[in-house]
Write an enzyme that holds these catalytic residues in place. Structure first.
Site, PDB file in Angstrom:
ATOM      1  N   LYS A   3      -0.111   4.635  -0.463  1.00 36.52           N
ATOM      2  CA  LYS A   3       0.040   5.443   0.348  1.00 36.52           C
ATOM      3  C   LYS A   3      -0.260   6.391  -0.615  1.00 36.52           C
ATOM      4  O   LYS A   3       0.177   6.173  -1.893  1.00 36.52           O
ATOM      5  CB  LYS A   3      -0.345   6.008   1.939  1.00 36.52           C
ATOM      6  CG  LYS A   3      -0.641   4.122   2.659  1.00 36.52           C
ATOM      7  CD  LYS A   3      -0.525   4.228   4.146  1.00 36.52           C
ATOM      8  CE  LYS A   3      -0.348   2.976   4.297  1.00 36.52           C
ATOM      9  NZ  LYS A   3       0.578   3.316   6.362  1.00 36.52           N
ATOM     10  N   GLY A  16       2.589   3.051  10.422  1.00 32.28           N
ATOM     11  CA  GLY A  16       3.279   3.281  10.455  1.00 32.28           C
ATOM     12  C   GLY A  16       4.535   4.181  11.499  1.00 32.28           C
ATOM     13  O   GLY A  16       4.826   5.128  12.094  1.00 32.28           O
ATOM     14  N   SER A  76       3.206  -1.483   9.930  1.00 32.01           N
ATOM     15  CA  SER A  76       5.436  -1.004  10.474  1.00 32.01           C
ATOM     16  C   SER A  76       6.245  -3.803   9.833  1.00 32.01           C
ATOM     17  O   SER A  76       7.318  -3.754  11.278  1.00 32.01           O
ATOM     18  CB  SER A  76       5.526  -1.303  12.326  1.00 32.01           C
ATOM     19  OG  SER A  76       4.868  -0.374  11.845  1.00 32.01           O
ATOM     20  N   GLU A 109      -4.881  -5.082  10.207  1.00 29.80           N
ATOM     21  CA  GLU A 109      -3.937  -3.890  10.554  1.00 29.80           C
ATOM     22  C   GLU A 109      -3.834  -3.226  12.346  1.00 29.80           C
ATOM     23  O   GLU A 109      -5.091  -2.917  11.760  1.00 29.80           O
ATOM     24  CB  GLU A 109      -3.933  -3.186   9.824  1.00 29.80           C
ATOM     25  CG  GLU A 109      -3.911  -3.716   8.083  1.00 29.80           C
ATOM     26  CD  GLU A 109      -3.020  -2.662   7.086  1.00 29.80           C
ATOM     27  OE1 GLU A 109      -2.322  -3.091   7.061  1.00 29.80           O
ATOM     28  OE2 GLU A 109      -3.616  -1.836   7.054  1.00 29.80           O
ATOM     29  N   HIS A 136      -9.599   0.541   5.228  1.00 33.20           N
ATOM     30  CA  HIS A 136      -8.149   0.682   5.822  1.00 33.20           C
ATOM     31  C   HIS A 136      -8.212   1.716   7.014  1.00 33.20           C
ATOM     32  O   HIS A 136      -9.212   3.016   6.822  1.00 33.20           O
ATOM     33  CB  HIS A 136      -7.272   1.352   4.770  1.00 33.20           C
ATOM     34  CG  HIS A 136      -6.263   1.674   5.036  1.00 33.20           C
ATOM     35  ND1 HIS A 136      -5.239   2.418   5.578  1.00 33.20           N
ATOM     36  CD2 HIS A 136      -4.788   1.064   4.635  1.00 33.20           C
ATOM     37  CE1 HIS A 136      -3.978   2.182   6.508  1.00 33.20           C
ATOM     38  NE2 HIS A 136      -4.089   1.648   6.270  1.00 33.20           N
ATOM     39  N   GLU A 172      -6.822   4.869   8.087  1.00 31.08           N
ATOM     40  CA  GLU A 172      -6.841   5.527   7.936  1.00 31.08           C
ATOM     41  C   GLU A 172      -7.669   6.716   6.435  1.00 31.08           C
ATOM     42  O   GLU A 172      -8.421   7.380   6.805  1.00 31.08           O
ATOM     43  CB  GLU A 172      -5.920   5.678   6.358  1.00 31.08           C
ATOM     44  CG  GLU A 172      -4.108   6.193   7.176  1.00 31.08           C
ATOM     45  CD  GLU A 172      -2.991   5.485   6.536  1.00 31.08           C
ATOM     46  OE1 GLU A 172      -2.267   5.607   5.275  1.00 31.08           O
ATOM     47  OE2 GLU A 172      -2.337   4.940   7.329  1.00 31.08           O
ATOM     48  N   ASN A 232       1.016  -0.949   0.157  1.00 33.01           N
ATOM     49  CA  ASN A 232       0.219  -0.402   0.010  1.00 33.01           C
ATOM     50  C   ASN A 232       0.900   1.392  -0.027  1.00 33.01           C
ATOM     51  O   ASN A 232       1.055   1.824   0.616  1.00 33.01           O
ATOM     52  CB  ASN A 232      -0.905  -0.408   0.878  1.00 33.01           C
ATOM     53  CG  ASN A 232      -1.913   1.009   1.220  1.00 33.01           C
ATOM     54  OD1 ASN A 232      -1.912   2.175   0.505  1.00 33.01           O
ATOM     55  ND2 ASN A 232      -2.375   1.836   2.730  1.00 33.01           N
TER      56      ASN A 232
HETATM   57  P1  13P Z   1       3.195   0.621   7.507  1.00 28.62           P
HETATM   58  O1  13P Z   1       3.861  -1.122   7.183  1.00 28.62           O
HETATM   59  O2  13P Z   1       3.869   1.441   6.633  1.00 28.62           O
HETATM   60  O3  13P Z   1       3.313   0.393   9.407  1.00 28.62           O
HETATM   61  O4  13P Z   1       1.669   0.417   6.988  1.00 28.62           O
HETATM   62  C1  13P Z   1       0.536  -0.324   6.930  1.00 28.62           C
HETATM   63  C2  13P Z   1      -0.367  -0.297   6.470  1.00 28.62           C
HETATM   64  O5  13P Z   1      -1.166   0.338   6.288  1.00 28.62           O
HETATM   65  C3  13P Z   1       0.012  -1.046   5.362  1.00 28.62           C
HETATM   66  O6  13P Z   1      -1.891  -0.580   4.232  1.00 28.62           O
END
Ligand code: 13P
Length: 249
Positions: A14, A172, A212, A166, A96, A98, A12
């Site tokens: 983002k 993150g 992560s 997740e 997701h 976010e 992803n």
């Molecule tokens: P990170 O791997 O940067 O923690 O993000 C995970 C994520 O949100 C994947 O969709």
């Protein structure tokens, strides 16, 4: 991971990238040999879906990071599954954290999006996960079951769905769930699917972990029987992603 379930690694990206930086990602992705037992999907920002699709090796599928719940109309800024199909984009990430927490998407809206994407023939990576506060209050199971129920009640074809667990506190932050923590929730999610959908759907649906994941921790996580792959954020922009793709190898 069971023999029934191919390992699945999603990237992803983002809201990251430019044509120049994406050219760099494409270079290491296109040089990579994808293991036969692993499905690899990468998710560029909407603006670059075509750019990536036209340049990526056939062994890597492409996913959108979001889509809307109807085919077309006066919905400024949105993208429909019909448009994704038109671009030969086979997957979409929905739910997701976010989208839930930054953009305020509800379980209900996510469910509607899941239904419409599947009706249109676009496969779904459906995300669930608790916040730190919810985990510390002992609400992890309640939260992920509620989110999963809102998704599951809209699924017509489970072979087109991957569930991504997740935990919000791991996204993150550099704070990965331990393999035991991931396995515990994945096992419970699979039991939920068995009780509320069917044992065969529970046995065949991939439940992947996100939060992560990196080149160092992926192998330990991948040893867990109910961890069927990963949804990778930051590390999917780097050559480390190739190590993660090979975590099961
Ligand atoms: P990170 O791997 O940067 O923690 O993000 C995970 C994520 O949100 C994947 O969709």
């Amino acid at each position: 991971m069971s023999d029934q379930r191919n390992f699945f690694v999603g990237g992803n990206w983002k809201m990251n990238g430019s044509k120049a930086s994406i050219d760099g990602i494409l270079q290491f992705l296109n040089e990579a040999k994808i293991p036969a037992n692993t499905d690899v999907v990468c998710g560029p920002p909407t603006a670059y879906l075509s750019y990536v699709k036209e340049r990526i090796q056939a062994g890597v599928q492409v996913s959108a990071q979001n889509c809307y719940k109807v085919a077309k109309g006066a919905f400024t800024g949105e993208t429909s599954p019909a448009m994704l199909k038109d671009l030969r984009i086979g997957w979409v990430i929905l739910g997701h954290s976010e989208r839930r927490h930054v953009f305020g998407e509800s379980d209900e809206l996510i469910g509607e999006k899941v239904k419409h994407a599947l009706d249109e023939g676009v496969k779904v990576i459906a995300c669930v996960g608790e916040t730190l506060g919810e985990r510390e209050s002992g609400l992890t199971e309640e939260v992920v079951f509620k989110q999963t129920k809102a998704i599951a009640s809209n699924v017509s074809d489970w072979s087109s769905v991957v569930i991504a667990y997740e935990p919000v506190w791991a996204i993150g932050t550099g704070k990965t769930a331990t393999p035991e923590q991931a396995q515990e929730v994945h096992l419970r999610l699979r039991a939920w699917l068995s009780d509320n959908v069917s044992p065969s759907v529970a046995a065949s649906t991939r439940i992947i972990y996100g939060g992560s994941v990196n080149a160092k921790n992926c192998q330990d996580l991948a040893t867990k029987p109910d961890v069927d792959g990963f949804l990778v954020g930051g590390a999917s922009l780097k050559p480390d992603f190739i190590t993660i793709i090979n975590a099961k190898g």
